[in-house]
Design a protein around this motif. Structure first.
Motif, PDB file in Angstrom:
ATOM      1  N   GLU A  34       1.041   2.681  11.215  1.00 28.12           N
ATOM      2  CA  GLU A  34       2.389   3.157  11.500  1.00 28.12           C
ATOM      3  C   GLU A  34       3.477   2.281  10.892  1.00 28.12           C
ATOM      4  O   GLU A  34       4.581   2.754  10.632  1.00 28.12           O
ATOM      5  N   TRP A  35       3.151   0.985  10.651  1.00 25.30           N
ATOM      6  CA  TRP A  35       4.179   0.035  10.235  1.00 25.30           C
ATOM      7  C   TRP A  35       3.755  -0.689   8.961  1.00 25.30           C
ATOM      8  O   TRP A  35       2.654  -1.223   8.874  1.00 25.30           O
ATOM      9  N   GLU A  36       4.652  -0.726   8.004  1.00 23.81           N
ATOM     10  CA  GLU A  36       4.444  -1.479   6.772  1.00 23.81           C
ATOM     11  C   GLU A  36       5.276  -2.753   6.855  1.00 23.81           C
ATOM     12  O   GLU A  36       6.498  -2.700   7.024  1.00 23.81           O
ATOM     13  N   LEU A  37       4.623  -3.898   6.760  1.00 31.73           N
ATOM     14  CA  LEU A  37       5.299  -5.179   6.914  1.00 31.73           C
ATOM     15  C   LEU A  37       5.716  -5.702   5.542  1.00 31.73           C
ATOM     16  O   LEU A  37       4.878  -5.880   4.648  1.00 31.73           O
ATOM     17  N   ARG A  41       0.817  -1.201   0.000  1.00 29.40           N
ATOM     18  CA  ARG A  41       0.000   0.000   0.000  1.00 29.40           C
ATOM     19  C   ARG A  41       0.855   1.257   0.000  1.00 29.40           C
ATOM     20  O   ARG A  41       1.906   1.309   0.615  1.00 29.40           O
ATOM     21  N   GLU A  42       0.382   2.274  -0.698  1.00 31.67           N
ATOM     22  CA  GLU A  42       1.138   3.525  -0.786  1.00 31.67           C
ATOM     23  C   GLU A  42       0.900   4.373   0.461  1.00 31.67           C
ATOM     24  O   GLU A  42       0.005   5.198   0.512  1.00 31.67           O
ATOM     25  N   ARG A  43       1.724   4.124   1.479  1.00 31.66           N
ATOM     26  CA  ARG A  43       1.674   4.927   2.701  1.00 31.66           C
ATOM     27  C   ARG A  43       3.112   5.263   3.069  1.00 31.66           C
ATOM     28  O   ARG A  43       3.738   4.588   3.873  1.00 31.66           O
ATOM     29  N   SER A  44       3.638   6.281   2.417  1.00 35.44           N
ATOM     30  CA  SER A  44       5.056   6.581   2.541  1.00 35.44           C
ATOM     31  C   SER A  44       5.459   6.950   3.960  1.00 35.44           C
ATOM     32  O   SER A  44       6.633   6.846   4.317  1.00 35.44           O
ATOM     33  N   ASP A  95      13.310  -0.381   8.743  1.00 38.07           N
ATOM     34  CA  ASP A  95      13.679   0.098  10.075  1.00 38.07           C
ATOM     35  C   ASP A  95      13.974  -1.042  11.039  1.00 38.07           C
ATOM     36  O   ASP A  95      14.845  -0.920  11.907  1.00 38.07           O
ATOM     37  N   PHE A  96      13.235  -2.143  10.891  1.00 33.54           N
ATOM     38  CA  PHE A  96      13.405  -3.297  11.764  1.00 33.54           C
ATOM     39  C   PHE A  96      13.225  -4.574  10.955  1.00 33.54           C
ATOM     40  O   PHE A  96      12.674  -4.563   9.856  1.00 33.54           O
ATOM     41  N   GLY A  97      13.689  -5.665  11.523  1.00 34.24           N
ATOM     42  CA  GLY A  97      13.456  -6.984  10.962  1.00 34.24           C
ATOM     43  C   GLY A  97      13.006  -7.930  12.056  1.00 34.24           C
ATOM     44  O   GLY A  97      13.309  -7.714  13.235  1.00 34.24           O
ATOM     45  N   THR A 137       5.292 -10.934  13.633  1.00 34.38           N
ATOM     46  CA  THR A 137       5.596  -9.550  13.299  1.00 34.38           C
ATOM     47  C   THR A 137       4.387  -8.660  13.528  1.00 34.38           C
ATOM     48  O   THR A 137       4.509  -7.526  14.017  1.00 34.38           O
ATOM     49  N   LYS A 138       3.212  -9.162  13.222  1.00 31.84           N
ATOM     50  CA  LYS A 138       1.991  -8.391  13.470  1.00 31.84           C
ATOM     51  C   LYS A 138       1.765  -8.183  14.960  1.00 31.84           C
ATOM     52  O   LYS A 138       1.258  -7.131  15.382  1.00 31.84           O
ATOM     53  N   SER A 139       2.138  -9.170  15.769  1.00 33.80           N
ATOM     54  CA  SER A 139       1.972  -9.002  17.213  1.00 33.80           C
ATOM     55  C   SER A 139       2.993  -8.014  17.772  1.00 33.80           C
ATOM     56  O   SER A 139       2.731  -7.322  18.752  1.00 33.80           O
TER      57      SER A 139
END
Length: 389
Positions: free
Chosen positions: A46-49, A15-18, A68-70, A37-39
């Motif tokens: 706020e977070w794009e998975l 999704r386009e949520r820059s 930003d994270f893995g 990851t969802k939990s």
């Protein structure tokens, strides 16, 4: 801890949520890594998975600052350490030198045998409650796809009901469900989660086939350590983490200065001076406040030892004991320095960034220990213990 996860739309990562920050995980969607990851990052606004095809790619994306994270699976309570993740943490080729562990998440894992039902349900079987037993005939199943960890966690079921079938290892359990669904003959099945089966349109052939009911997988949250993490006065410091996430919030309320509310209390991951727990009552206050921090954090280091020196590993482990640092796990991999020499990973209770008694900083700053007893020493991170006693 149990996690009830809604089915994720396949467009979640595109999704386009820059404005959203990015988190890489071992995909595809509906994998156990996706659920964990969802939990860990529950707010999709706020977070794009971002799904990856391998655990190595999760590390590469974090190292390259593409995310930003893995999130990567580290160990399972039944089948042990995930060797792919341990290999990436070893970083023997120095491809991910800035990766650090900053959090953990636990997921209760229940495996389902998924495929195409060729016969009616077996008599006297309750579809909703039956566990570790076939719901229908499995005589048509010729091959089963799954991740190596999933096969290891369901060995008893295979030994009892699927002795002759071909088992094919794939990159993830949700990928296994996709492959089983693509077989029009119906002779393929998969060991995967219920969510993956629903997304692939497969029938449930058996429920909860894991060897143990308490089957749980621990995942590490990873981030990139900045190239320079020192303050103006030259003191190494930790970078602050996002607040309000499950893995950055302490569930206990016994910390000095914490409120007595019903929710979790955010805990700073920035340096705390050793004097922060000293009180007017001297040793008694220090002991009580020190106990409040017991088990709150965990850390991990890796190192090699001189293999021809008797007691070298015992000397290193003795350093933890002398500082009162409780070990929570030990793992090893070939060091690749020489055949049959090993790289050790030690996880222990404590945090170098919040170290009121100076135990961890004393260990990390002990040049004699680092250079004289342990070789190739490396700190891999500190994080909040999500299963604090």
């Amino acid at each position: 801890m149990s996690s009830t996860i809604a089915i994720a739309p396949t467009s979640e990562g595109t999704r386009e949520r820059s404005h959203r920050r990015k988190v890489a995980f071992l995909g595809p969607f509906a994998s156990y890594s996706h659920q964990a990851t969802k939990s860990a990052f529950p707010n999709k606004d706020e977070w794009e998975l971002i799904p990856t095809t391998t655990i190595r790619e999760v590390f590469d994306e974090v190292q390259a600052s593409n995310v930003d994270f893995g999130v990567a699976p580290f160990e399972n309570s039944t089948h042990g350490t995930v060797s792919f993740t341990l290999d990436c943490l070893a970083d023997r080729a120095s491809t991910c030198p800035n990766i650090t562990i900053c959090g953990e998440a636990y997921l209760d894992v229940h495996h389902f045998l998924l495929g195409r039902r060729k016969a009616s349900l077996l008599p006297n079987v309750n579809v909703e409650t039956a566990k570790a037993t076939p719901l229908t005939s499995l005589s048509h199943v010729k091959r089963v796809y799954s991740h190596p960890q999933a096969f290891g966690q369901t060995a008893k079921f295979f030994a009892t009901y699927l002795k002759a079938v071909e088992t094919i290892e794939v990159s993830s359990t949700s990928k296994a469900a996709e492959l089983a669904a693509a077989d029009a003959s119906g002779e393929s099945a998969a060991v995967a989660g219920e969510v993956a089966g629903e997304m692939a349109g497969l029938d449930v052939l058996a429920r909860c086939i894991e060897d143990r009911e308490d089957n749980t997988t621990r995942f590490f949250v990873l981030r990139r350590r900045p190239c320079s993490s020192r303050s103006d006065d030259g003191v190494e410091q930790e970078i602050s983490l996002p607040e309000g996430l499950p893995w950055t919030t302490d569930r206990a309320e016994s910390l000095p200065g914490s409120s007595s509310g019903s929710g979790g209390s955010p805990v700073s991951m920035s340096p705390r001076p050793s004097s922060s727990v000293s009180g007017s009552n001297g040793g008694r206050d220090d002991a009580e406040k020190g106990d409040a921090y017991k088990g709150l954090y965990k850390s991990m280091v890796s190192f090699t030892v001189p293999h021809h020196t008797p007691g070298a590993l015992a000397d290193v482990l003795g350093s933890f004991k002398r500082r009162g640092l409780n070990l929570t796990s030990i793992n090893s991999l070939p060091s690749l320095i020489a055949p049959f020499q090993y790289l050790f990973f030690v996880e222990f209770e404590g945090n170098r960034w919040d170290d009121p008694e100076g135990r961890v900083s004393g260990l990390v700053g002990d040049v004699e220990w680092v250079e004289g007893v342990a070789e190739r020493w490396r700190g891999l991170g500190s994080w909040l213990n999500q299963r604090r006693r």
